[in-house]
Design a protein around this motif. Structure first.
Motif, PDB file in Angstrom:
ATOM      1  N   GLU A  14      -8.266   9.443  -2.783  1.00 45.27           N
ATOM      2  CA  GLU A  14      -8.033   8.597  -1.611  1.00 45.27           C
ATOM      3  C   GLU A  14      -7.958   7.138  -2.042  1.00 45.27           C
ATOM      4  O   GLU A  14      -8.542   6.749  -3.065  1.00 45.27           O
ATOM      5  CB  GLU A  14      -9.145   8.796  -0.566  1.00 45.27           C
ATOM      6  CG  GLU A  14     -10.545   8.634  -1.107  1.00 45.27           C
ATOM      7  CD  GLU A  14     -11.599   9.095  -0.122  1.00 45.27           C
ATOM      8  OE1 GLU A  14     -11.292   9.206   1.074  1.00 45.27           O
ATOM      9  OE2 GLU A  14     -12.738   9.340  -0.550  1.00 45.27           O
ATOM     10  N   ASN A  15      -7.203   6.341  -1.269  1.00 38.61           N
ATOM     11  CA  ASN A  15      -7.127   4.903  -1.515  1.00 38.61           C
ATOM     12  C   ASN A  15      -7.240   4.168  -0.181  1.00 38.61           C
ATOM     13  O   ASN A  15      -7.665   4.768   0.819  1.00 38.61           O
ATOM     14  CB  ASN A  15      -5.837   4.528  -2.269  1.00 38.61           C
ATOM     15  CG  ASN A  15      -4.583   4.894  -1.492  1.00 38.61           C
ATOM     16  OD1 ASN A  15      -4.648   5.382  -0.362  1.00 38.61           O
ATOM     17  ND2 ASN A  15      -3.433   4.669  -2.091  1.00 38.61           N
ATOM     18  N   SER A  16      -6.881   2.882  -0.165  1.00 39.44           N
ATOM     19  CA  SER A  16      -7.059   2.078   1.043  1.00 39.44           C
ATOM     20  C   SER A  16      -6.034   2.392   2.123  1.00 39.44           C
ATOM     21  O   SER A  16      -6.134   1.884   3.242  1.00 39.44           O
ATOM     22  CB  SER A  16      -6.978   0.588   0.683  1.00 39.44           C
ATOM     23  OG  SER A  16      -5.743   0.287   0.062  1.00 39.44           O
ATOM     24  N   PHE A  17      -5.054   3.210   1.789  1.00 39.10           N
ATOM     25  CA  PHE A  17      -4.079   3.622   2.799  1.00 39.10           C
ATOM     26  C   PHE A  17      -4.781   4.525   3.802  1.00 39.10           C
ATOM     27  O   PHE A  17      -5.344   5.556   3.446  1.00 39.10           O
ATOM     28  CB  PHE A  17      -2.920   4.357   2.125  1.00 39.10           C
ATOM     29  CG  PHE A  17      -1.691   4.461   2.949  1.00 39.10           C
ATOM     30  CD1 PHE A  17      -0.706   3.503   2.850  1.00 39.10           C
ATOM     31  CD2 PHE A  17      -1.515   5.504   3.827  1.00 39.10           C
ATOM     32  CE1 PHE A  17       0.440   3.585   3.615  1.00 39.10           C
ATOM     33  CE2 PHE A  17      -0.378   5.596   4.597  1.00 39.10           C
ATOM     34  CZ  PHE A  17       0.607   4.639   4.493  1.00 39.10           C
ATOM     35  N   ARG A  18      -4.717   4.147   5.059  1.00 37.55           N
ATOM     36  CA  ARG A  18      -5.494   4.862   6.076  1.00 37.55           C
ATOM     37  C   ARG A  18      -4.960   6.274   6.308  1.00 37.55           C
ATOM     38  O   ARG A  18      -3.758   6.513   6.270  1.00 37.55           O
ATOM     39  CB  ARG A  18      -5.473   4.076   7.399  1.00 37.55           C
ATOM     40  CG  ARG A  18      -6.338   2.831   7.364  1.00 37.55           C
ATOM     41  CD  ARG A  18      -6.310   2.097   8.699  1.00 37.55           C
ATOM     42  NE  ARG A  18      -4.978   1.521   8.964  1.00 37.55           N
ATOM     43  CZ  ARG A  18      -4.699   0.818  10.053  1.00 37.55           C
ATOM     44  NH1 ARG A  18      -5.615   0.622  10.983  1.00 37.55           N
ATOM     45  NH2 ARG A  18      -3.484   0.318  10.219  1.00 37.55           N
ATOM     46  N   ASN A  19      -5.909   7.185   6.573  1.00 37.14           N
ATOM     47  CA  ASN A  19      -5.593   8.577   6.886  1.00 37.14           C
ATOM     48  C   ASN A  19      -4.722   9.213   5.794  1.00 37.14           C
ATOM     49  O   ASN A  19      -3.742   9.907   6.079  1.00 37.14           O
ATOM     50  CB  ASN A  19      -4.893   8.687   8.240  1.00 37.14           C
ATOM     51  CG  ASN A  19      -5.731   8.133   9.366  1.00 37.14           C
ATOM     52  OD1 ASN A  19      -6.957   8.285   9.386  1.00 37.14           O
ATOM     53  ND2 ASN A  19      -5.089   7.458  10.315  1.00 37.14           N
ATOM     54  N   ASN A  20      -5.095   8.963   4.566  1.00 34.64           N
ATOM     55  CA  ASN A  20      -4.303   9.482   3.453  1.00 34.64           C
ATOM     56  C   ASN A  20      -5.228  10.007   2.367  1.00 34.64           C
ATOM     57  O   ASN A  20      -5.397   9.407   1.311  1.00 34.64           O
ATOM     58  CB  ASN A  20      -3.373   8.390   2.901  1.00 34.64           C
ATOM     59  CG  ASN A  20      -2.455   8.924   1.820  1.00 34.64           C
ATOM     60  OD1 ASN A  20      -1.806   9.932   2.006  1.00 34.64           O
ATOM     61  ND2 ASN A  20      -2.406   8.239   0.686  1.00 34.64           N
ATOM     62  N   THR A  21      -5.833  11.164   2.630  1.00 41.12           N
ATOM     63  CA  THR A  21      -6.714  11.835   1.670  1.00 41.12           C
ATOM     64  C   THR A  21      -6.048  13.116   1.212  1.00 41.12           C
ATOM     65  O   THR A  21      -5.588  13.906   2.042  1.00 41.12           O
ATOM     66  CB  THR A  21      -8.083  12.140   2.300  1.00 41.12           C
ATOM     67  OG1 THR A  21      -8.697  10.909   2.692  1.00 41.12           O
ATOM     68  CG2 THR A  21      -8.977  12.864   1.320  1.00 41.12           C
ATOM     69  N   LYS A  28       0.846  -1.191   0.000  1.00 44.38           N
ATOM     70  CA  LYS A  28       0.000   0.000   0.000  1.00 44.38           C
ATOM     71  C   LYS A  28       0.881   1.241   0.000  1.00 44.38           C
ATOM     72  O   LYS A  28       1.701   1.432   0.892  1.00 44.38           O
ATOM     73  CB  LYS A  28      -0.921   0.010   1.226  1.00 44.38           C
ATOM     74  CG  LYS A  28      -1.971  -1.085   1.207  1.00 44.38           C
ATOM     75  CD  LYS A  28      -2.902  -0.928   0.027  1.00 44.38           C
ATOM     76  CE  LYS A  28      -3.961  -2.017  -0.008  1.00 44.38           C
ATOM     77  NZ  LYS A  28      -4.835  -1.905  -1.176  1.00 44.38           N
ATOM     78  N   GLU A  29       0.697   2.053  -1.040  1.00 46.72           N
ATOM     79  CA  GLU A  29       1.494   3.276  -1.182  1.00 46.72           C
ATOM     80  C   GLU A  29       0.594   4.487  -0.998  1.00 46.72           C
ATOM     81  O   GLU A  29      -0.487   4.562  -1.593  1.00 46.72           O
ATOM     82  CB  GLU A  29       2.142   3.309  -2.563  1.00 46.72           C
ATOM     83  CG  GLU A  29       3.055   4.492  -2.789  1.00 46.72           C
ATOM     84  CD  GLU A  29       3.611   4.515  -4.204  1.00 46.72           C
ATOM     85  OE1 GLU A  29       4.435   5.397  -4.494  1.00 46.72           O
ATOM     86  OE2 GLU A  29       3.210   3.648  -5.015  1.00 46.72           O
ATOM     87  N   PRO A  30       1.003   5.430  -0.172  1.00 45.30           N
ATOM     88  CA  PRO A  30       0.168   6.635  -0.010  1.00 45.30           C
ATOM     89  C   PRO A  30       0.083   7.407  -1.318  1.00 45.30           C
ATOM     90  O   PRO A  30       1.038   7.454  -2.104  1.00 45.30           O
ATOM     91  CB  PRO A  30       0.901   7.442   1.066  1.00 45.30           C
ATOM     92  CG  PRO A  30       2.298   6.938   1.040  1.00 45.30           C
ATOM     93  CD  PRO A  30       2.224   5.505   0.644  1.00 45.30           C
ATOM     94  N   ILE A  31      -1.054   8.010  -1.562  1.00 44.96           N
ATOM     95  CA  ILE A  31      -1.251   8.744  -2.809  1.00 44.96           C
ATOM     96  C   ILE A  31      -0.583  10.113  -2.749  1.00 44.96           C
ATOM     97  O   ILE A  31      -0.406  10.701  -1.671  1.00 44.96           O
ATOM     98  CB  ILE A  31      -2.752   8.911  -3.133  1.00 44.96           C
ATOM     99  CG1 ILE A  31      -3.467   9.602  -1.962  1.00 44.96           C
ATOM    100  CG2 ILE A  31      -3.403   7.602  -3.470  1.00 44.96           C
ATOM    101  CD1 ILE A  31      -4.913   9.867  -2.223  1.00 44.96           C
ATOM    102  N   SER A  32      -0.213  10.589  -3.904  1.00 43.88           N
ATOM    103  CA  SER A  32       0.346  11.936  -4.012  1.00 43.88           C
ATOM    104  C   SER A  32      -0.779  12.938  -4.266  1.00 43.88           C
ATOM    105  O   SER A  32      -1.913  12.562  -4.569  1.00 43.88           O
ATOM    106  CB  SER A  32       1.369  11.991  -5.147  1.00 43.88           C
ATOM    107  OG  SER A  32       0.766  11.632  -6.378  1.00 43.88           O
ATOM    108  N   LYS A  33      -0.451  14.216  -4.150  1.00 39.92           N
ATOM    109  CA  LYS A  33      -1.446  15.262  -4.382  1.00 39.92           C
ATOM    110  C   LYS A  33      -1.948  15.194  -5.813  1.00 39.92           C
ATOM    111  O   LYS A  33      -1.156  15.221  -6.757  1.00 39.92           O
ATOM    112  CB  LYS A  33      -0.831  16.635  -4.117  1.00 39.92           C
ATOM    113  CG  LYS A  33      -1.807  17.792  -4.319  1.00 39.92           C
ATOM    114  CD  LYS A  33      -1.141  19.116  -4.009  1.00 39.92           C
ATOM    115  CE  LYS A  33      -2.103  20.281  -4.249  1.00 39.92           C
ATOM    116  NZ  LYS A  33      -1.482  21.579  -3.937  1.00 39.92           N
TER     117      LYS A  33
END
Length: 323
Positions: free
Chosen positions: A199-206, A122-127
């Motif tokens: 947003e994706n399945s990475f938590r607290n990453n909007t 799971k990779e956090p999304i970029s802006k």
């Protein structure tokens, strides 16, 4: 018939019991279970994870071995039937894959294998970036908005906003492609500031995108082309006049110079300011001959026309011209 069924069932249970127990009374191991201690297979880069491998039954001691893609990673020995913990660090995408464990004791022969597990990175999304082919529109025009986050685990869900109000249902993208919506600019209220959220399945990453503004395109006046044409005509006239000035001034200057030259070699008449108005002096200058260093200079003084019979005095003198 019922009696035969009971006998068959009892026979199968006894056969299984015999298979688990050897001649000296030792029990074979059951198939182990491999489970993630953290409770999820979703991981991020550089995360530490633990896998538990455990056989519920069998005669200890037990040797547990962890495999990744059928390649041996680590081995642990347990004196009893307690679980063995394998600690891993997810350093790269190559650490993703199929994991299994194997349980062995002194009588298990080839050993028993567990279920398989696969980690999901799971990779956090970029802006995200919000864009449109145009930033100006007219009332009644259709426009598009595109929102894309270049980094982050898929799928990614995008939502579009005008101000703080959502203007579209969430759009889930399973591929690394932009989410696109179509807008109809029905009135002036449809112009303004837009944003999108990813947003994706990475938590607290909007993440929210940049702001994008649609402005009303100005209508061109019908007189504007005429004004432009008149301006071009005036400009051409000024350029033409500027180019014609040398052709108008130079001939006039040459004509004046030529007239002045003729006056100096011909006849001239002057009136002495100190004499009465009826006296006029005429002067005649003869051209200089190449072989002479002087010229004849004659002065004629003539009185008023009323005294026609009066004698006219003529004075000759020489003017030396040094070369």
């Amino acid at each position: 018939m019922f009696f035969l069924t009971v006998l068959l069932f009892s026979y199968l249970q006894i056969s299984q019991q015999i298979q688990k127990t050897t001649a000296n009374g030792k029990e074979m191991l059951s198939n182990p279970r491999l489970i993630p201690v953290q409770g999820t297979l979703n991981v991020v880069m550089n995360q530490n994870v633990s896998l538990s491998c455990h056989s519920d039954s069998g005669t200890p001691p037990v040797r547990y071995t962890l495999f990744k893609h059928n390649q041996k990673i680590s081995t642990l020995n347990r004196p009893d039937l307690t679980a063995s913990l394998f600690n891993l660090t997810i350093n790269s995408a190559s650490d993703m894959g199929e994991y299994k464990c194997k349980a062995e004791n002194n009588i298990s022969g080839g050993g028993k294998y567990s279920n398989s597990l696969n980690f999901t990175l799971k990779e956090p999304i970029s802006k995200p970036m919000l864009s449109s082919p145009t930033s100006q529109a007219k009332e009644g025009q259709n426009v598009t908005l595109s929102c894309l986050s270049e980094n982050g685990s898929l799928p990614i869900t995008y939502t579009f906003f005008k101000g703080r109000q959502s203007i579209s249902p969430p759009v889930k993208m399973q591929k690394r492609e932009a989410a696109v919506i179509f807008l109809f600019m029905n009135s002036s209220s449809d112009f303004g500031t837009y944003k999108c959220r990813a947003e994706n399945s990475f938590r607290n990453n909007t993440k929210y995108s940049n702001s994008f503004n649609f402005t009303l395109a100005e209508e061109r006046s019908h007189s504007q082309p005429l004004i432009i044409s008149l301006g071009l005509i005036l400009l051409l006239f000024i350029i033409g006049f500027a180019l014609a000035i040398p052709f108008l001034i130079i001939p006039s200057y040459k004509a004046k110079k030529f007239k002045s030259t003729r006056s100096s070699t011909g006849f001239t008449s002057t009136t002495n300011a100190e004499e009465p108005e009826d006296y006029v002096i005429y002067t005649e200058i003869e051209p200089v001959k190449p072989e002479e260093e002087y010229v004849n200079f004659s002065v004629i003084r003539r009185e008023d026309e009323k005294a026609e019979k009066a004698a006219c005095a003529t004075v000759y003198s020489k003017v030396f011209i040094r070369h």
